[in-house]
Design an enzyme around this catalytic site. Structure first.
Site, PDB file in Angstrom:
ATOM      1  N   HIS A   1     -25.345 -17.496 -13.059  1.00  0.00           N
ATOM      2  CA  HIS A   1     -26.111 -17.144 -11.705  1.00  0.00           C
ATOM      3  C   HIS A   1     -26.224 -15.541 -11.494  1.00  0.00           C
ATOM      4  O   HIS A   1     -25.399 -15.061 -10.915  1.00  0.00           O
ATOM      5  CB  HIS A   1     -25.355 -17.677 -10.531  1.00  0.00           C
ATOM      6  CG  HIS A   1     -25.969 -19.312 -10.257  1.00  0.00           C
ATOM      7  ND1 HIS A   1     -27.257 -19.475  -9.783  1.00  0.00           N
ATOM      8  CD2 HIS A   1     -25.238 -20.447 -10.182  1.00  0.00           C
ATOM      9  CE1 HIS A   1     -27.205 -20.721  -9.715  1.00  0.00           C
ATOM     10  NE2 HIS A   1     -26.243 -21.280 -10.164  1.00  0.00           N
TER      11      HIS A   1
ATOM     12  N   HIS B   1     -25.791 -22.852 -16.470  1.00  0.00           N
ATOM     13  CA  HIS B   1     -26.294 -22.532 -15.482  1.00  0.00           C
ATOM     14  C   HIS B   1     -25.459 -21.909 -14.319  1.00  0.00           C
ATOM     15  O   HIS B   1     -25.910 -21.124 -13.711  1.00  0.00           O
ATOM     16  CB  HIS B   1     -27.216 -23.807 -14.845  1.00  0.00           C
ATOM     17  CG  HIS B   1     -27.596 -23.528 -13.655  1.00  0.00           C
ATOM     18  ND1 HIS B   1     -29.213 -23.380 -13.503  1.00  0.00           N
ATOM     19  CD2 HIS B   1     -27.363 -23.548 -12.427  1.00  0.00           C
ATOM     20  CE1 HIS B   1     -29.564 -23.096 -12.375  1.00  0.00           C
ATOM     21  NE2 HIS B   1     -28.504 -23.514 -11.541  1.00  0.00           N
ATOM     22  N   GLU B   2     -24.318 -22.580 -14.123  1.00  0.00           N
ATOM     23  CA  GLU B   2     -23.427 -22.081 -12.887  1.00  0.00           C
ATOM     24  C   GLU B   2     -22.475 -20.999 -13.607  1.00  0.00           C
ATOM     25  O   GLU B   2     -22.378 -20.084 -12.498  1.00  0.00           O
ATOM     26  CB  GLU B   2     -22.366 -23.215 -12.681  1.00  0.00           C
ATOM     27  CG  GLU B   2     -23.024 -24.663 -12.038  1.00  0.00           C
ATOM     28  CD  GLU B   2     -24.031 -24.344 -10.926  1.00  0.00           C
ATOM     29  OE1 GLU B   2     -23.673 -23.189 -10.413  1.00  0.00           O
ATOM     30  OE2 GLU B   2     -24.786 -25.177 -10.709  1.00  0.00           O
TER      31      GLU B   2
ATOM     32  N   HIS C   1     -32.518 -13.732  -9.982  1.00  0.00           N
ATOM     33  CA  HIS C   1     -33.597 -14.496  -9.638  1.00  0.00           C
ATOM     34  C   HIS C   1     -34.938 -13.532  -9.437  1.00  0.00           C
ATOM     35  O   HIS C   1     -34.634 -12.426  -8.540  1.00  0.00           O
ATOM     36  CB  HIS C   1     -33.229 -15.081  -8.034  1.00  0.00           C
ATOM     37  CG  HIS C   1     -34.358 -15.376  -7.270  1.00  0.00           C
ATOM     38  ND1 HIS C   1     -34.864 -16.740  -7.668  1.00  0.00           N
ATOM     39  CD2 HIS C   1     -35.085 -14.889  -6.293  1.00  0.00           C
ATOM     40  CE1 HIS C   1     -36.167 -16.790  -6.764  1.00  0.00           C
ATOM     41  NE2 HIS C   1     -36.102 -15.897  -5.949  1.00  0.00           N
TER      42      HIS C   1
END
Length: 477
Positions: free
Chosen positions: A147, A143-144, A150
């Site tokens: 990034h 997840h990190e 969005h």
């Protein structure tokens, strides 16, 4: 020092402009929140829909992202970190590589008590915070590192229940202009918030899917198939693998049952939500060649071609014995050359609690958890297959299970063959001294069962292959 605000959203590997910083690094003052994990550039500048802001692509088509890993992680955590990177390497053209002299790189830090990252490449050194106490799971690490996307069309797919979000947390749901790369919305992305993220009211969701509120959202098991597709479209990756992340499913060669294409390489990464992967072939017809130098299938016990080999190059016709990985990940590679083709293969996979499929000439293995107590309600199968003409010598070095007449509760059954239709050599429970069993053929199967009560340490076993082993069949005990 510059101060930045911690403001999480779900993103993937898109970037801030590399020239937006005049210094090679930033000193951060972190203002954390329970789920906050985005480090926002201090100038508030965003380039989420900026093609020129991507990490650069190499001449060979790979995207190299250099990193430094803090010394604050244990060896087990380093192994987990490396395993998490392998899914990117296998399924996309992204390559996280140890930094040497690169100017732009990410610095993985174990301090800070949070999980947080910038959105992509910002230039110079940029920090990724993975707290060694709370952030070291595969899904959180991915997840990190992921990034970058969005979705600005979020409100077409979910409703944000602002009435259940405290005013100081509402900023976590701000939208940004993004490149959605023409793909459908991914409720199951490793980047997606869970339904109750930042809720200030017990039992009340803050994110409700449309049109079906019961659709599961968010997970931290690992990359989703759409996560993989987004990265590959964003970076225009040429060759990539296929991720199969359900608890069970089917995998086939291209065009099956028609002939597979010439001169192709395909990889499938199977990752079940839990347990281990069990793969069973239903059909197998691949061009035969000596040592399988032309077309072949090869299977690895893990997420990459650097993982241990479960099944080395195999070709020809006939079914492959059941394969069981040691973890929830198994990688299938299928290669064809420029000449003859065949119909290929079809296989099904499922998740199993435990067990294994062994082809190496020798190995030690144990019941789950040994020497600690095994778990209740287990059903584990180990299959040992030697080359044709060889036999198997299996030794139980240590054995302790619940004792009962006819071993009706917990038991270990050993079969002189590949499945339960073979001769039952022994059915064990209670406490036994060391004993050796020799097969009459080149296969042996063990089946371990536990019920809901009374767990013990289980067993420790080993095996070796031999060409002239004696045949020892024990009666049921």
């Amino acid at each position: 020092p510059r101060t930045v605000r911690l403001s999480p959203n779900f993103f993937l590997l898109q970037t801030l402009p590399p020239n937006s910083l005049t210094q090679p690094s930033i000193t951060l003052t972190l203002q954390s929140s329970p789920l906050g994990d985005i480090l926002i550039h201090p100038r508030g500048r965003s380039a989420i829909n900026c093609v020129s802001c991507l990490w650069p692509k190499s001449a060979d088509g790979t995207v190299l992202i250099p990193y430094n890993l803090s010394s604050g992680y244990s060896q087990q955590q380093v192994s987990l970190f490396q395993n998490s990177l392998q899914e990117f390497h296998t399924l996309t053209c992204i390559r996280f590589v140890p930094r040497t002299t690169e100017k732009d790189f990410i610095s993985i830090l174990s301090t800070g008590g949070i999980c947080a990252s910038f959105i992509g490449r910002i230039g110079g050194e940029q920090q990724v915070y993975l707290d060694s106490g709370s952030c070291m799971s595969r899904g959180t690490i991915q997840h990190e590192l992921e990034h970058n996307v969005h979705r600005s069309d979020r409100d077409d797919f979910v409703t944000i229940m602002t009435q259940f979000i405290s005013p100081d947390k509402i900023g976590n749901f701000d939208k940004m202009d993004t490149n959605n790369v023409g793909l459908e919305y991914d409720y199951g992305s490793v980047m997606h918030y869970p339904g109750n993220a930042f809720s200030n009211t017990s039992g009340q969701a803050t994110i409700v899917p449309k049109p079906n509120p019961s659709i599961p959202i968010g997970q931290r098991i690992g990359l989703s198939p759409l996560d993989v597709s987004k990265i590959n479209r964003l970076y225009q990756c040429d060759d990539s693998g296929l991720l199969l992340n359900s608890a069970n499913g089917t995998v086939t060669s291209a065009n099956y049952p028609s002939t597979y294409p010439n001169n192709s390489t395909s990889v499938w990464l199977i990752r079940t939500p839990s347990g281990q992967v069990s793969l069973q072939f239903i059909a197998f017809d691949v061009q035969f060649s000596t040592d399988c130098v032309s077309d072949y299938i090869k299977i690895f016990d893990g997420p990459s071609k650097a993982s241990p080999v479960l099944l080395d190059r195999t070709c020809g016709m006939g079914l492959i014995p059941q394969l069981i990985s040691s973890t929830s990940q198994m990688l299938i590679e299928f290669v064809s050359d420029t000449s003859i083709t065949a119909t290929g293969f079809k296989a099904t996979y499922t998740s199993v609690q435990c067990g294994g499929a062994f082809y190496a000439p020798g190995k030690n293995f144990t019941s789950p958890g040994y020497p600690a107590a095994y778990s209740p309600n287990m059903n584990c199968i180990w299959k040992i297959t030697a080359p044709a003409g060889y036999k198997i010598s299996l030794t139980l070095h240590d054995f302790m299970m619940e004792s009962a007449p006819n071993c009706i509760y917990d038991s270990l059954s050993i079969y002189d063959g590949a499945d339960t239709s073979s001769v039952l050599m022994v059915k064990y429970c209670g406490t036994k001294s060391a004993r050796t069993f020799n097969s009459t053929g080149n296969a042996m199967m063990l089946n371990f069962i536990s019920d809901k009560s009374f767990q013990y340490k289980g067993f420790l076993a080993s095996f070796v292959f031999g060409e002239s082993l004696g045949s020892t069949i024990h009666k049921q005990m």
